[in-house]
Scaffold this motif. Sequence first.
Motif, mmCIF file in Angstrom:
data_model
loop_
_atom_site.group_PDB
_atom_site.id
_atom_site.type_symbol
_atom_site.label_atom_id
_atom_site.label_comp_id
_atom_site.label_asym_id
_atom_site.label_seq_id
_atom_site.Cartn_x
_atom_site.Cartn_y
_atom_site.Cartn_z
ATOM 1 N N ARG A 176 -14.066 47.210 -80.949
ATOM 2 C CA ARG A 176 -13.764 47.549 -78.759
ATOM 3 C C ARG A 176 -13.124 48.102 -78.639
ATOM 4 O O ARG A 176 -12.940 48.372 -77.402
ATOM 5 N N TYR A 195 -29.737 54.251 -71.313
ATOM 6 C CA TYR A 195 -29.840 53.297 -71.283
ATOM 7 C C TYR A 195 -29.070 52.010 -70.534
ATOM 8 O O TYR A 195 -27.519 51.815 -70.919
ATOM 9 N N ASN A 253 -14.086 53.670 -67.785
ATOM 10 C CA ASN A 253 -13.514 53.271 -69.191
ATOM 11 C C ASN A 253 -11.772 53.962 -69.499
ATOM 12 O O ASN A 253 -11.322 53.517 -70.555
ATOM 13 N N GLY A 281 -30.695 50.648 -77.868
ATOM 14 C CA GLY A 281 -30.135 51.214 -77.537
ATOM 15 C C GLY A 281 -29.429 50.547 -75.836
ATOM 16 O O GLY A 281 -28.097 50.966 -75.885
ATOM 17 N N GLN A 282 -30.013 49.430 -75.326
ATOM 18 C CA GLN A 282 -28.915 48.618 -74.229
ATOM 19 C C GLN A 282 -28.218 48.257 -75.330
ATOM 20 O O GLN A 282 -26.454 47.660 -75.201
ATOM 21 N N GLU A 339 -26.460 48.738 -77.859
ATOM 22 C CA GLU A 339 -25.256 49.720 -78.860
ATOM 23 C C GLU A 339 -24.588 50.477 -77.744
ATOM 24 O O GLU A 339 -23.736 51.021 -77.346
ATOM 25 N N ALA A 340 -25.554 50.694 -76.377
ATOM 26 C CA ALA A 340 -25.183 51.394 -75.097
ATOM 27 C C ALA A 340 -23.194 50.539 -74.867
ATOM 28 O O ALA A 340 -22.413 50.422 -74.579
ATOM 29 N N GLY A 341 -23.714 49.054 -74.825
ATOM 30 C CA GLY A 341 -23.100 47.381 -74.533
ATOM 31 C C GLY A 341 -21.822 47.731 -75.309
ATOM 32 O O GLY A 341 -20.843 47.841 -75.138
ATOM 33 N N LEU A 342 -21.932 47.758 -76.070
ATOM 34 C CA LEU A 342 -20.964 48.273 -77.735
ATOM 35 C C LEU A 342 -20.094 49.185 -77.683
ATOM 36 O O LEU A 342 -18.898 49.822 -77.557
ATOM 37 N N ALA A 343 -20.819 50.178 -77.385
ATOM 38 C CA ALA A 343 -20.274 51.499 -77.218
ATOM 39 C C ALA A 343 -19.010 51.609 -76.191
ATOM 40 O O ALA A 343 -18.242 52.561 -76.076
ATOM 41 N N LEU A 344 -19.143 50.710 -75.166
ATOM 42 C CA LEU A 344 -18.397 50.413 -73.727
ATOM 43 C C LEU A 344 -16.965 49.498 -74.278
ATOM 44 O O LEU A 344 -16.587 49.150 -73.407
ATOM 45 N N GLY A 345 -17.232 48.902 -75.387
ATOM 46 C CA GLY A 345 -16.455 48.019 -76.206
ATOM 47 C C GLY A 345 -16.399 46.682 -75.616
ATOM 48 O O GLY A 345 -16.071 45.609 -75.740
ATOM 49 N N ALA A 346 -17.609 46.361 -75.104
ATOM 50 C CA ALA A 346 -18.313 44.734 -74.970
ATOM 51 C C ALA A 346 -18.571 44.160 -75.939
ATOM 52 O O ALA A 346 -18.198 44.696 -77.369
ATOM 53 N N ALA A 347 -18.615 42.920 -76.122
ATOM 54 C CA ALA A 347 -18.131 41.749 -77.248
ATOM 55 C C ALA A 347 -20.295 41.688 -78.027
ATOM 56 O O ALA A 347 -20.854 41.601 -76.656
ATOM 57 N N GLU A 393 -21.910 39.221 -75.621
ATOM 58 C CA GLU A 393 -22.069 39.858 -74.621
ATOM 59 C C GLU A 393 -23.219 41.019 -74.337
ATOM 60 O O GLU A 393 -24.221 40.998 -73.662
#
Lengths: 223, 273
Positions: free
Chosen positions: A73, A87, A149, B159-160, B162-170, B173
């Motif tokens: 993370r 997305y 970020n 896509g959604q 991985e977009a969340g993961l790419a932003l550092g989300a758990a 989440e």
Amino acid sequence: MVILETVHLGREVDTKKLVNDISIQVERGETLSIVGPSGAGKSSFLRLLNRLDEPTTGTLLLNGTDYKTISPRDLRRRIGMVLQAPYLFPGTVADNLRFGPLQQGKELEDTRLRHLLTQVGLDGYADRDISRLSGGEAQRVSLARTLANSPEVLLLDEPTSALDRTAEGEVEKLLGEIIAAEGLTCLIITHNPAQALRLSKRSMLLEAGQLVKIGPVEEIVHA
Amino acid sequence: MLNEFFKDQLWLGVAQAAVTVVLAVAVTLVGRWWKIHLEKEVGIALVRGIVQIVIVALVLVVLLKGPELVAVPVLIGMIITASVIAGRRVKGIAGSIWVSFYGIGFGAGLVILLMVLVGVIDAALTSVIPVGSMLIANSMNTCAQALERFASDLRSHTGQVEAGLALGAAPDECVKPYTQSAVHSSLIPRIDQLSSLGIVWIPGLMSGMLVAGADPVYAAVYQFAVITMMFASSGLTSVVSVLLVQRRVFSPAQQLLLRPGNSVPSVKKGRAA
């Protein structure tokens, strides 16, 4: 000063080498373009850099630190990625921008939010629902969301390929301005040699998952 | 009409079952005409259904004369079978049978245990086995629906996520909208069961109690209690199953493994931090 380094980095899936033994160094503040034909492994390579996929060989160093010692993370926050399609999450533009900092338990301040929207040319869009955005606007929100970020390295996976010609030009111009203003380190995949020339000074050519050549962008795109 | 031809109860039952099989085959053939091929699945289900229910009826005759504790292995056996059936429905998630087992075991098992302890379900075998089986069967359906919905939502929103993961989300989440939607959609049939009770649906249990001479109001209220228990056990099953399955779609390094056309973890030598 080297900020990002890959050492014999590779990924093999079902005996197919998607990324094969790539070793490169990226200097702080540099923009490196990644070019190559479809299926060359450009996106696969980029996905290893923020660990959306797991390398099966080699390693990645961020500021000299092995990626395995950084939590996934934290690594993804520090190496931000803008995907090919935006997305966006349901809600407003502001909700999307606040998402990343919220994951670290931080609140995105209103002044910073407004600054980010100004940077991507979307002043006054904070409360707009994402369903009311055009393709170009959505991709700009996606960029601002990643910038919220405060990443040390920015990965861009063909950020303008899904846009029409006008929007493509607008987003590319913004990208160039933001990268220069923030002094960002950036790796950008592009299928457009002219875009590579405009945005980067150095480029790497991938074919069949392998690094064919890395050097001045003029040499790579005119080879 | 059939009872005019078949005076023997057993043969009457066979004839009644045969007529319903003809009906089911006709429906399957209509599906085939629409290029919906259910022939094999329906064929196996019909054969399994009749064999299983006849064997169970014969076994129950013996079991129901035994001590009350016999209910425990019988219900555990039902939970295991239900887990296998629900788990197999979900394609592409390794360990889905275990997820179903824990989900159904926790949901139906806990509700049965609690309700027996407080006296809502009579501990007698003639009560706890049929009512328990209803709870397990409903939990099985809910579990399969929840897991299937979650997997299909995830595959269509890669896509959604991985977009969340790419932003550092758990990971949890990133998949929250799909876990919520899976639990909600899997419970809709149970809520519909409750709201349609008595109007469009008079369950067999109540009819049986009325035929057996029970007080009509008690029969109705008890039927309501059973349907409410079904909702509770299904709800617990759904939540537990979805919470457990969401862990299995990510690698230890928080990478999304379930993608369109990708059913198993594909990293040969993946390492976690």
